[in-house]
Design a protein around this motif. Structure first.
Motif, PDB file in Angstrom:
ATOM      1  N   ALA A 157      34.155-141.514 123.762  1.00 44.19           N
ATOM      2  CA  ALA A 157      35.430-142.490 124.320  1.00 44.19           C
ATOM      3  C   ALA A 157      35.382-143.779 123.772  1.00 44.19           C
ATOM      4  O   ALA A 157      34.345-144.298 123.321  1.00 44.19           O
ATOM      5  N   PRO A 158      36.618-144.388 123.940  1.00 39.76           N
ATOM      6  CA  PRO A 158      36.643-146.081 123.476  1.00 39.76           C
ATOM      7  C   PRO A 158      35.600-146.803 124.024  1.00 39.76           C
ATOM      8  O   PRO A 158      35.178-146.719 125.327  1.00 39.76           O
ATOM      9  N   GLY A 159      34.778-147.681 123.171  1.00 39.90           N
ATOM     10  CA  GLY A 159      33.812-148.262 123.444  1.00 39.90           C
ATOM     11  C   GLY A 159      32.628-147.783 123.912  1.00 39.90           C
ATOM     12  O   GLY A 159      31.568-148.615 124.409  1.00 39.90           O
ATOM     13  N   LYS A 160      32.433-146.697 123.635  1.00 36.90           N
ATOM     14  CA  LYS A 160      31.152-145.846 124.139  1.00 36.90           C
ATOM     15  C   LYS A 160      30.419-145.063 122.847  1.00 36.90           C
ATOM     16  O   LYS A 160      31.144-144.833 121.963  1.00 36.90           O
ATOM     17  N   GLU A 161      29.247-144.819 123.234  1.00 40.66           N
ATOM     18  CA  GLU A 161      28.531-144.022 122.169  1.00 40.66           C
ATOM     19  C   GLU A 161      28.859-142.465 122.145  1.00 40.66           C
ATOM     20  O   GLU A 161      29.324-142.218 123.268  1.00 40.66           O
ATOM     21  N   ARG A 162      28.676-141.987 121.084  1.00 38.48           N
ATOM     22  CA  ARG A 162      28.866-140.407 120.704  1.00 38.48           C
ATOM     23  C   ARG A 162      27.946-139.968 122.025  1.00 38.48           C
ATOM     24  O   ARG A 162      26.806-140.320 121.645  1.00 38.48           O
ATOM     25  N   GLU A 163      28.376-138.867 122.855  1.00 38.62           N
ATOM     26  CA  GLU A 163      27.338-138.414 123.544  1.00 38.62           C
ATOM     27  C   GLU A 163      27.491-136.699 123.183  1.00 38.62           C
ATOM     28  O   GLU A 163      28.484-136.202 123.075  1.00 38.62           O
ATOM     29  N   PHE A 164      26.327-136.242 123.518  1.00 38.90           N
ATOM     30  CA  PHE A 164      26.119-134.627 123.423  1.00 38.90           C
ATOM     31  C   PHE A 164      26.825-134.046 124.714  1.00 38.90           C
ATOM     32  O   PHE A 164      26.775-134.401 125.803  1.00 38.90           O
ATOM     33  N   VAL A 165      27.689-133.122 124.306  1.00 37.26           N
ATOM     34  CA  VAL A 165      28.163-132.046 125.320  1.00 37.26           C
ATOM     35  C   VAL A 165      27.734-130.808 125.518  1.00 37.26           C
ATOM     36  O   VAL A 165      27.366-130.563 126.875  1.00 37.26           O
ATOM     37  N   ALA A 166      27.531-130.154 124.468  1.00 38.38           N
ATOM     38  CA  ALA A 166      27.165-128.918 124.547  1.00 38.38           C
ATOM     39  C   ALA A 166      26.427-128.251 123.059  1.00 38.38           C
ATOM     40  O   ALA A 166      26.915-128.763 122.288  1.00 38.38           O
ATOM     41  N   GLY A 167      25.522-127.351 123.029  1.00 38.45           N
ATOM     42  CA  GLY A 167      24.926-126.789 121.949  1.00 38.45           C
ATOM     43  C   GLY A 167      24.760-125.466 122.015  1.00 38.45           C
ATOM     44  O   GLY A 167      24.686-124.865 123.187  1.00 38.45           O
TER      45      GLY A 167
ATOM     46  N   CYS B  85      33.095-131.314 116.748  1.00 37.24           N
ATOM     47  CA  CYS B  85      31.951-130.340 116.518  1.00 37.24           C
ATOM     48  C   CYS B  85      31.083-130.661 115.521  1.00 37.24           C
ATOM     49  O   CYS B  85      31.486-131.505 114.478  1.00 37.24           O
ATOM     50  N   ALA B  86      29.914-130.255 115.581  1.00 33.79           N
ATOM     51  CA  ALA B  86      29.111-130.593 114.371  1.00 33.79           C
ATOM     52  C   ALA B  86      28.006-129.525 114.318  1.00 33.79           C
ATOM     53  O   ALA B  86      27.609-128.757 114.990  1.00 33.79           O
ATOM     54  N   ALA B  87      27.260-129.438 113.046  1.00 32.31           N
ATOM     55  CA  ALA B  87      26.399-128.443 112.559  1.00 32.31           C
ATOM     56  C   ALA B  87      25.022-128.938 112.102  1.00 32.31           C
ATOM     57  O   ALA B  87      24.967-130.104 111.631  1.00 32.31           O
ATOM     58  N   HIS B  88      24.083-128.338 112.580  1.00 26.49           N
ATOM     59  CA  HIS B  88      22.699-129.052 112.051  1.00 26.49           C
ATOM     60  C   HIS B  88      21.752-127.476 112.064  1.00 26.49           C
ATOM     61  O   HIS B  88      22.123-126.537 112.554  1.00 26.49           O
TER      62      HIS B  88
ATOM     63  N   TYR C 297      20.460-132.488 121.366  1.00 20.13           N
ATOM     64  CA  TYR C 297      21.079-133.590 121.912  1.00 20.13           C
ATOM     65  C   TYR C 297      21.123-134.629 121.120  1.00 20.13           C
ATOM     66  O   TYR C 297      22.105-135.806 121.789  1.00 20.13           O
ATOM     67  N   ASP C 298      20.722-134.863 120.240  1.00 21.69           N
ATOM     68  CA  ASP C 298      20.682-136.103 119.229  1.00 21.69           C
ATOM     69  C   ASP C 298      21.740-135.965 118.150  1.00 21.69           C
ATOM     70  O   ASP C 298      21.523-135.310 117.182  1.00 21.69           O
ATOM     71  N   PRO C 299      22.830-136.951 118.225  1.00 22.63           N
ATOM     72  CA  PRO C 299      23.752-136.812 117.174  1.00 22.63           C
ATOM     73  C   PRO C 299      23.509-137.224 115.836  1.00 22.63           C
ATOM     74  O   PRO C 299      23.819-136.691 114.851  1.00 22.63           O
ATOM     75  N   SER C 300      22.275-137.775 115.559  1.00 21.20           N
ATOM     76  CA  SER C 300      21.839-138.444 114.373  1.00 21.20           C
ATOM     77  C   SER C 300      21.139-137.135 113.468  1.00 21.20           C
ATOM     78  O   SER C 300      20.846-137.311 112.324  1.00 21.20           O
ATOM     79  N   GLY C 301      20.968-136.014 114.245  1.00 21.42           N
ATOM     80  CA  GLY C 301      20.146-134.885 113.360  1.00 21.42           C
ATOM     81  C   GLY C 301      21.170-133.847 112.984  1.00 21.42           C
ATOM     82  O   GLY C 301      20.717-132.829 112.368  1.00 21.42           O
ATOM     83  N   TYR C 302      22.265-134.118 113.233  1.00 19.32           N
ATOM     84  CA  TYR C 302      23.290-133.256 112.612  1.00 19.32           C
ATOM     85  C   TYR C 302      23.783-133.567 111.217  1.00 19.32           C
ATOM     86  O   TYR C 302      24.044-134.861 110.808  1.00 19.32           O
ATOM     87  N   ASP C 303      24.078-132.254 110.450  1.00 19.02           N
ATOM     88  CA  ASP C 303      24.249-132.621 109.129  1.00 19.02           C
ATOM     89  C   ASP C 303      25.880-132.644 108.692  1.00 19.02           C
ATOM     90  O   ASP C 303      26.335-133.447 108.004  1.00 19.02           O
ATOM     91  N   TYR C 304      26.622-132.169 109.460  1.00 20.13           N
ATOM     92  CA  TYR C 304      28.089-131.923 109.191  1.00 20.13           C
ATOM     93  C   TYR C 304      28.887-132.264 110.646  1.00 20.13           C
ATOM     94  O   TYR C 304      28.434-131.813 111.777  1.00 20.13           O
ATOM     95  N   TRP C 305      30.240-132.803 110.302  1.00 11.26           N
ATOM     96  CA  TRP C 305      30.702-133.155 111.633  1.00 11.26           C
ATOM     97  C   TRP C 305      32.466-132.772 111.209  1.00 11.26           C
ATOM     98  O   TRP C 305      32.804-133.117 110.113  1.00 11.26           O
ATOM     99  N   GLY C 306      33.253-132.576 112.304  1.00  7.24           N
ATOM    100  CA  GLY C 306      34.592-132.421 112.275  1.00  7.24           C
ATOM    101  C   GLY C 306      35.269-133.938 112.253  1.00  7.24           C
ATOM    102  O   GLY C 306      34.589-134.700 112.668  1.00  7.24           O
ATOM    103  N   GLN C 307      36.453-133.750 112.260  1.00  4.81           N
ATOM    104  CA  GLN C 307      37.394-135.090 112.160  1.00  4.81           C
ATOM    105  C   GLN C 307      37.745-135.541 113.890  1.00  4.81           C
ATOM    106  O   GLN C 307      38.008-136.554 113.986  1.00  4.81           O
ATOM    107  N   GLY C 308      37.400-134.329 114.642  1.00  4.72           N
ATOM    108  CA  GLY C 308      37.662-134.828 116.111  1.00  4.72           C
ATOM    109  C   GLY C 308      39.042-134.343 116.678  1.00  4.72           C
ATOM    110  O   GLY C 308      40.077-134.185 115.929  1.00  4.72           O
TER     111      GLY C 308
END
Length: 123
Positions: free
Chosen positions: A40-50, A96-99, A105-116
């Motif tokens: 969300a605007p002004g917030k960090e990227r957060e995990f939703v589901a895996g 969506c992201a892939a690892h 839960y940690d976004p830094s561990g994901y290798d690929y990301w969509g555009q949103g």
């Protein structure tokens, strides 16, 4: 290399539903574990589901448990997020992201990301 393309976002009233899709391409797309994140605007990227490669294991943020469902179709190289009982605080850009390994839960561990894709929930 894996390419991810999200779709299905939009504007919905509180209490409504949306289904997000993520199309994955690349020879090894099915060998990755997948996740949905939001920002969300002004917030960090957060995990939703895996979801695990086989689809047999799923993981959710506490804020969406019981309302959101993650699923995958490996034959179609697709990932989904069914979102029910939406709230205004669910408004965000969903990614969506892939690892291959590490914490879901940690976004830094994901290798690929969509555009949103933008999800906006009106009150």
């Amino acid at each position: 290399q894996v390419q991810l393309v999200e779709s299905g976002g939009g504007l919905v009233q509180a209490g409504g539903s949306l289904r997000l899709s993520c199309a994955a391409s690349g020879r090894t797309a099915s060998s990755y574990r997948m996740g949905w994140f939001r920002q969300a605007p002004g917030k960090e990227r957060e995990f939703v589901a895996g979801i695990s490669r086989s689809g047999s294991n799923t993981y959710y943020a506490d804020s969406v448990k019981g309302r959101f469902t993650i699923s995958s179709d490996n034959a179609k190289n697709s990932l989904y997020l069914q979102m029910n009982s939406l709230k205004p605080e669910d408004s965000a850009v969903y990614y969506c992201a892939a690892h291959r390994r590490g914490s879901y839960y940690d976004p830094s561990g994901y290798d690929y990301w969509g555009q949103g894709t933008q999800v906006t929930v009106s009150s």
